[in-house]
Design a protein around this motif. Structure first.
Motif, short mmCIF file in Angstrom:
data_model
loop_
_atom_site.label_atom_id
_atom_site.label_comp_id
_atom_site.label_asym_id
_atom_site.label_seq_id
_atom_site.Cartn_x
_atom_site.Cartn_y
_atom_site.Cartn_z
N ARG A 147 -2.33 -12.23 -7.30
CA ARG A 147 -2.40 -10.55 -6.14
C ARG A 147 -1.78 -10.85 -5.26
O ARG A 147 -1.65 -12.41 -4.53
N VAL A 148 -1.33 -10.25 -4.57
CA VAL A 148 -0.93 -10.12 -3.37
C VAL A 148 -0.53 -9.18 -2.40
O VAL A 148 -2.15 -8.35 -1.98
N THR A 149 -1.10 -9.77 -0.77
CA THR A 149 -1.62 -9.53 -0.17
C THR A 149 -0.48 -8.83 1.22
O THR A 149 0.47 -9.95 1.44
N ILE A 150 -0.19 -7.59 1.56
CA ILE A 150 0.76 -7.43 2.54
C ILE A 150 -0.41 -6.13 4.22
O ILE A 150 -1.21 -5.50 3.62
N GLU A 151 -0.01 -7.23 5.01
CA GLU A 151 0.23 -6.42 6.09
C GLU A 151 1.05 -5.80 6.94
O GLU A 151 2.16 -7.39 7.15
N GLN A 152 0.55 -5.20 7.91
CA GLN A 152 1.62 -4.72 9.15
C GLN A 152 0.63 -4.16 9.57
O GLN A 152 0.16 -3.93 9.74
N PRO A 153 1.24 -3.91 10.71
CA PRO A 153 -0.02 -3.05 12.55
C PRO A 153 -0.75 -1.97 11.78
O PRO A 153 0.27 -1.40 10.87
N GLY A 154 -1.98 -1.92 11.53
CA GLY A 154 -2.08 -1.32 11.38
C GLY A 154 -2.71 -0.63 9.56
O GLY A 154 -3.62 0.06 9.84
N SER A 155 -2.63 -1.03 8.55
CA SER A 155 -2.73 -1.40 7.42
C SER A 155 -2.61 -2.91 6.66
O SER A 155 -1.87 -3.93 7.35
N THR A 156 -3.35 -3.27 5.71
CA THR A 156 -3.70 -4.01 5.23
C THR A 156 -3.69 -3.05 3.64
O THR A 156 -4.48 -2.71 3.25
#
Length: 186
Positions: A147-156
């Motif tokens: 399982r991978v989580t990618i976060e950037q401004p405005g979205s996950t």
């Protein structure tokens, strides 16, 4: 019995016990090992820059401990920080609790609490988190079956199984994808 006779008797018994003990220790066979039990080499608190086939920087590594295994030539690293160039002059900073480098030095296997930080194509910060990440520095590709989580401004974005091209900053999830978008205020 005189004191001299008692002393001679004590010395004779001591000599017999010493000879018997030395004979017993010499008679035990030596234990043979299958190979060296220690690492080929160990580095402490170091910084290393690896170059690719063309002489360009493949990655830079900082860590408190690195050990090369003598039989299979793999390298084990504790709490590494990998700096991977993205081709635009920026770097991905990738950390984990442990890492293993293959004998050919063309694969990096990061394990436990893996966190990668870089920027997207718009220059905004991006963070990836997973438990396992395999990086191929020559092709600038990273992948995980976890399982991978990618976060950037405005979205996950979360998903299981992922592949990312670190140079083009494009990623692809394989299954169980969930996305959450938070619009920015104007």
């Amino acid at each position: 019995m005189s004191w001299r006779a008692a002393l001679v008797l004590v010395l004779l018994v001591a000599a017999l016990v010493t000879a018997w003990s030395a004979w017993r220790q010499r008679a035990t066979p030596l234990v043979e090992s299958d190979g060296p039990a220690r690492s080929d080499y160990v580095l402490h608190d170091f910084e290393l820059t690896a170059l690719g086939d063309e002489g360009t920087e493949s990655f830079t590594l900082r860590a408190p401990l690195l050990e090369q295994h003598p039989q299979d030539r793999t390298i084990r690293i504790d709490t590494p920080l990998f700096l991977l160039p993205d081709g635009d002059g920026d770097y991905w900073e990738v950390r984990s609790r442990t890492a293993l480098v293959t004998a050919d030095h063309d694969e990096l296997h990061l394990r436990e609490d893996v966190r990668a930080e870089g920027t997207n194509n718009a220059g905004q910060p991006v963070t990836m988190q997973t438990e396992r990440l395999d990086i191929y520095p020559d092709t600038r590709v990273a992948q995980s079956d976890e399982r991978v989580t990618i976060e950037q401004p405005g979205s996950t974005i979360q998903g299981r199984g992922m592949e990312v091209d670190l140079a083009s900053k494009r990623y692809e999830f394989h299954s169980e994808v969930k996305s959450r978008y938070v619009p920015s205020r104007r």
